[in-house]
Write an enzyme that holds these catalytic residues in place. Structure first.
Site, short mmCIF file in Angstrom:
data_model
loop_
_atom_site.label_atom_id
_atom_site.label_comp_id
_atom_site.label_asym_id
_atom_site.label_seq_id
_atom_site.Cartn_x
_atom_site.Cartn_y
_atom_site.Cartn_z
N MET A 1 47.26 48.24 45.23
CA MET A 1 46.78 47.69 43.98
C MET A 1 45.33 47.26 44.16
SD MET A 1 50.11 45.67 42.54
CE MET A 1 50.31 44.52 43.86
N PRO A 2 44.39 47.96 43.51
CA PRO A 2 42.99 47.59 43.65
C PRO A 2 42.71 46.21 43.06
CG PRO A 2 43.22 49.73 42.58
CD PRO A 2 44.58 49.12 42.68
N PHE A 3 41.76 45.53 43.68
CA PHE A 3 41.34 44.22 43.23
C PHE A 3 39.82 44.22 43.16
CE2 PHE A 3 39.72 40.00 44.26
CZ PHE A 3 40.40 39.20 43.35
#
Length: 73
Positions: free
Chosen positions: A3-5
């Site tokens: 999950m990109p942040f």
């Protein structure tokens, strides 16, 4: 699932809710397009920093902006 942040830091000087929404959407779109990430798993956080807590060129941001504006006049 990865999950990109994305963490965006901006000066606390008047970005509107609409502008922040556009930043969130834009960063999400880039991750979808470039890295093929799911928009539903992409997190974007906007941190607003007080002007006196942000420095540029050895000066607090508000002072840096004042000097830059005076030079431009």
């Amino acid at each position: 699932m990865e999950m990109p942040f994305v963490n965006i830091k901006i000066a606390r000087d008047g970005a509107t809710r609409e502008q922040k929404a556009a930043l969130i959407q834009g960063m999400t779109d880039v991750l979808v397009k470039v890295l093929n990430k799911s928009p539903n798993g992409t997190f974007v956080v906007i941190d607003e920093v007080d002007l006196e807590n942000w420095g540029v060129g050895g000066l607090p941001l508000d002072e840096f902006r004042r000097r830059a504006a005076a030079k431009g006049s």
